[in-house]
Scaffold this motif. Structure first.
Motif, PDB file in Angstrom:
ATOM      1  N   LEU A 158      73.858   8.628  18.949  1.00  0.00           N
ATOM      2  CA  LEU A 158      74.557   9.849  19.345  1.00  0.00           C
ATOM      3  C   LEU A 158      73.677  10.733  20.227  1.00  0.00           C
ATOM      4  N   LYS A 159      72.393  10.778  19.949  1.00  0.00           N
ATOM      5  CA  LYS A 159      71.496  11.574  20.789  1.00  0.00           C
ATOM      6  C   LYS A 159      71.409  10.991  22.201  1.00  0.00           C
ATOM      7  N   LYS A 160      71.418   9.660  22.295  1.00  0.00           N
ATOM      8  CA  LYS A 160      71.419   9.025  23.616  1.00  0.00           C
ATOM      9  C   LYS A 160      72.703   9.350  24.363  1.00  0.00           C
ATOM     10  N   GLU A 161      73.823   9.318  23.629  1.00  0.00           N
ATOM     11  CA  GLU A 161      75.105   9.645  24.251  1.00  0.00           C
ATOM     12  C   GLU A 161      75.119  11.096  24.718  1.00  0.00           C
ATOM     13  N   ALA A 162      74.567  11.995  23.912  1.00  0.00           N
ATOM     14  CA  ALA A 162      74.515  13.406  24.294  1.00  0.00           C
ATOM     15  C   ALA A 162      73.679  13.598  25.560  1.00  0.00           C
ATOM     16  N   PHE A 163      72.579  12.868  25.645  1.00  0.00           N
ATOM     17  CA  PHE A 163      71.752  12.947  26.856  1.00  0.00           C
ATOM     18  C   PHE A 163      72.542  12.479  28.076  1.00  0.00           C
ATOM     19  N   ASN A 164      73.243  11.355  27.934  1.00  0.00           N
ATOM     20  CA  ASN A 164      74.029  10.838  29.052  1.00  0.00           C
ATOM     21  C   ASN A 164      75.144  11.805  29.442  1.00  0.00           C
ATOM     22  N   LEU A 165      75.755  12.440  28.455  1.00  0.00           N
ATOM     23  CA  LEU A 165      76.811  13.407  28.767  1.00  0.00           C
ATOM     24  C   LEU A 165      76.252  14.623  29.503  1.00  0.00           C
ATOM     25  N   ARG A 166      75.080  15.084  29.096  1.00  0.00           N
ATOM     26  CA  ARG A 166      74.451  16.213  29.799  1.00  0.00           C
ATOM     27  C   ARG A 166      74.111  15.826  31.235  1.00  0.00           C
ATOM     28  N   PHE A 167      73.661  14.603  31.410  1.00  0.00           N
ATOM     29  CA  PHE A 167      73.322  14.128  32.755  1.00  0.00           C
ATOM     30  C   PHE A 167      74.583  14.062  33.620  1.00  0.00           C
ATOM     31  N   GLN A 168      75.674  13.559  33.047  1.00  0.00           N
ATOM     32  CA  GLN A 168      76.933  13.489  33.786  1.00  0.00           C
ATOM     33  C   GLN A 168      77.436  14.882  34.147  1.00  0.00           C
ATOM     34  N   GLN A 169      77.277  15.827  33.235  1.00  0.00           N
ATOM     35  CA  GLN A 169      77.718  17.186  33.517  1.00  0.00           C
ATOM     36  C   GLN A 169      76.911  17.808  34.650  1.00  0.00           C
ATOM     37  N   ALA A 170      75.625  17.536  34.669  1.00  0.00           N
ATOM     38  CA  ALA A 170      74.767  18.105  35.710  1.00  0.00           C
ATOM     39  C   ALA A 170      75.114  17.558  37.085  1.00  0.00           C
ATOM     40  N   THR A 225      82.110  17.220  20.334  1.00  0.00           N
ATOM     41  CA  THR A 225      82.249  16.328  19.182  1.00  0.00           C
ATOM     42  C   THR A 225      80.939  15.604  18.885  1.00  0.00           C
ATOM     43  N   VAL A 226      80.226  15.202  19.919  1.00  0.00           N
ATOM     44  CA  VAL A 226      78.946  14.522  19.714  1.00  0.00           C
ATOM     45  C   VAL A 226      77.948  15.470  19.072  1.00  0.00           C
ATOM     46  N   ARG A 227      77.903  16.699  19.550  1.00  0.00           N
ATOM     47  CA  ARG A 227      76.970  17.680  19.002  1.00  0.00           C
ATOM     48  C   ARG A 227      77.274  17.953  17.526  1.00  0.00           C
ATOM     49  N   ARG A 228      78.544  18.027  17.185  1.00  0.00           N
ATOM     50  CA  ARG A 228      78.927  18.276  15.793  1.00  0.00           C
ATOM     51  C   ARG A 228      78.669  17.060  14.915  1.00  0.00           C
ATOM     52  N   ASP A 229      78.870  15.863  15.462  1.00  0.00           N
ATOM     53  CA  ASP A 229      78.567  14.657  14.694  1.00  0.00           C
ATOM     54  C   ASP A 229      77.075  14.555  14.393  1.00  0.00           C
TER      55      ASP A 229
END
Length: 66
Positions: free
Chosen positions: A21-33, A45-49
Motif C-alpha cells: 500500500l505504501k508503494k501504491e501511495a507513492f505511485n499515486l502521488r507521483f501520478q498526481q504530480a 482510500t489507500v491512506r486510510r487502509d
C-alpha cells in the motif's frame, strides 16, 4: 477492506500488505504530480487502509506484550 478482515491476518501478512500500500501511495502521488492521476479518491482510500493496518498491528503488539 475492513478491520475484521485485518484482525484475522497474521502480523507478517499485514506488514506485506502495508508495504504494497505504501508503494501504491507513492505511485499515486507521483501520478498526481505529473497530472496523470485519474481516480483521485483512490489516494484517500489507500491512506486510510494504511492507517487501519497500522492500528491493527499496534493492537496486536499490545496484546502480545500483556
Amino acid at each position: 477492506m475492513n478491520a475484521q478482515e485485518l484482525k484475522a491476518k497474521t502480523p507478517d501478512e499485514l506488514r506485506d500488505q502495508l508495504i504494497s500500500l505504501k508503494k501504491e501511495a507513492f505511485n499515486l502521488r507521483f501520478q498526481q504530480a505529473t497530472n496523470q492521476l485519474e481516480n483521485t479518491a483512490r489516494m484517500r482510500t489507500v491512506r486510510r487502509d494504511v492507517a487501519r493496518i497500522k492500528t491493527v498491528l499496534n493492537q496486536k503488539a499490545a496484546e502480545a506484550a500483556k
